[in-house]
Design an enzyme around this catalytic site. Structure first.
Site, PDB file in Angstrom:
ATOM      1  N   PRO A   2       0.833  -1.205   0.000  1.00  0.00           N
ATOM      2  CA  PRO A   2       0.000   0.000   0.000  1.00  0.00           C
ATOM      3  C   PRO A   2       0.875   1.265   0.000  1.00  0.00           C
ATOM      4  O   PRO A   2       1.858   1.338   0.709  1.00  0.00           O
ATOM      5  CB  PRO A   2      -0.773  -0.100   1.324  1.00  0.00           C
ATOM      6  N   GLU A   3       0.484   2.242  -0.826  1.00  0.00           N
ATOM      7  CA  GLU A   3       1.214   3.502  -0.867  1.00  0.00           C
ATOM      8  C   GLU A   3       0.420   4.560  -0.110  1.00  0.00           C
ATOM      9  O   GLU A   3      -0.684   4.308   0.362  1.00  0.00           O
ATOM     10  CB  GLU A   3       1.459   3.897  -2.323  1.00  0.00           C
ATOM     11  N   LYS A  55       2.424   6.312   5.082  1.00  0.00           N
ATOM     12  CA  LYS A  55       1.754   5.014   5.085  1.00  0.00           C
ATOM     13  C   LYS A  55       1.266   4.622   6.478  1.00  0.00           C
ATOM     14  O   LYS A  55       0.864   3.488   6.695  1.00  0.00           O
ATOM     15  CB  LYS A  55       2.707   3.952   4.532  1.00  0.00           C
TER      16      LYS A  55
END
Ligand SMILES: [Zn+2]
Length: 263
Positions: A2-3, A55
């Protein structure tokens, strides 16, 4: 992985499910958290805010308590209507928060900790985080200062992934940003000028902010899809040269680039 945009979008979805709502239950099914007593400590407390930095995601409860989460490679936040089927196995759930209408679930999250607000401010790992690429108040000066404080022999693409320099850029945005700005990700950071370094984050910001708002798959090209990410061996959309890919940096993250447009 995930960014920043994915996490900001999760914060938005979680916020709409939890803010102003009564929390009916909170469970931590993972063995690791069995003795933490979070359900007792958080019982009866409302969620004050849900926010993200890079993040990292923070669920802030009344009474100075904050749940801090980082998904690392494979974690995911799901927001479901009550009764809707979860899209991952319940065995993989680390945190389940229920209201009358929703279930908010963190799956496979290797980092989940309950902290006081003051600790989130003084926590060393969080204090070191760079300026957030998705945030309204992204700070270009701070980004450049930290970039120059880093090893100048490091490849520029690799340096962009360092969350202490700029928080929220992951591998997709690294590759796409370097392409959009026409910068060779293999150049040493010291050989990339301040203007060039800025051109990459300026190329990324509108798209990553839109993606944080909208959610779903990252799209960087007006025609759909991506310019170079996961396009190894396919012709570049701009010049037809074949896109290349190779592992870069200590973590060997795959860099995709057009050797002609990014020379
Ligand atoms: Zn090209």
């Amino acid at each position: 992985m995930p960014e920043g945009d994915t996490i900001h979008n999760a914060a938005k979805r979680i916020g709409s499910a939890l803010l102003g709502k009564e929390i009916r239950s909170l469970e931590t099914p993972q063995e690791r958290h069995r003795f933490d007593r979070w359900p007792d400590r958080l019982a009866g407390r409302a969620v004050r805010s849900v926010d993200a930095h890079g993040k990292h995601l923070f669920l802030r409860f009344e009474g100075d308590l904050t749940l801090h989460s980082h998904l690392r490679m494979g974690g995911w936040w799901g927001v479901f209507r009550r009764g809707e089927r979860w899209r991952r196995s319940p065995r993989r759930a680390w945190l389940v928060i229920r209201t009358d209408e929703h279930e908010v679930v963190q799956f496979d999250g290797p980092v989940l900790e309950l902290m006081t607000d003051s600790r989130t401010r003084f926590d060393r790992r969080l204090a070191m985080l760079g300026t957030d690429i998705v945030a309204d108040d992204f700070d270009e000066k701070s980004y450049l200062r930290r970039l120059r404080g880093d090893d100048q022999a490091r490849g520029f693409g690799d340096a962009l992934l360092d969350q202490r320099t700029v928080a929220g850029i992951g591998n997709i945005w690294k590759c796409e940003g370097c392409f959009m700005a026409g910068i060779d990700p293999w150049r040493r950071t010291g050989e990339v000028s301040d203007d060039e370094a800025l051109s990459v984050v300026r190329a990324i910001r509108p798209g990553i902010r839109e993606s944080a708002e909208r959610g779903g798959r990252v799209i960087t090209r007006p025609g759909g899809g991506n310019w170079v990410y996961e396009r190894t061996g396919l012709p570049c959309f701009r010049c037809q040269t074949l896109v290349r890919s190779r592992g870069q940096g200590d973590d060997n993250r795959t860099t995709f680039w057009c050797p002609a447009c990014q020379a």
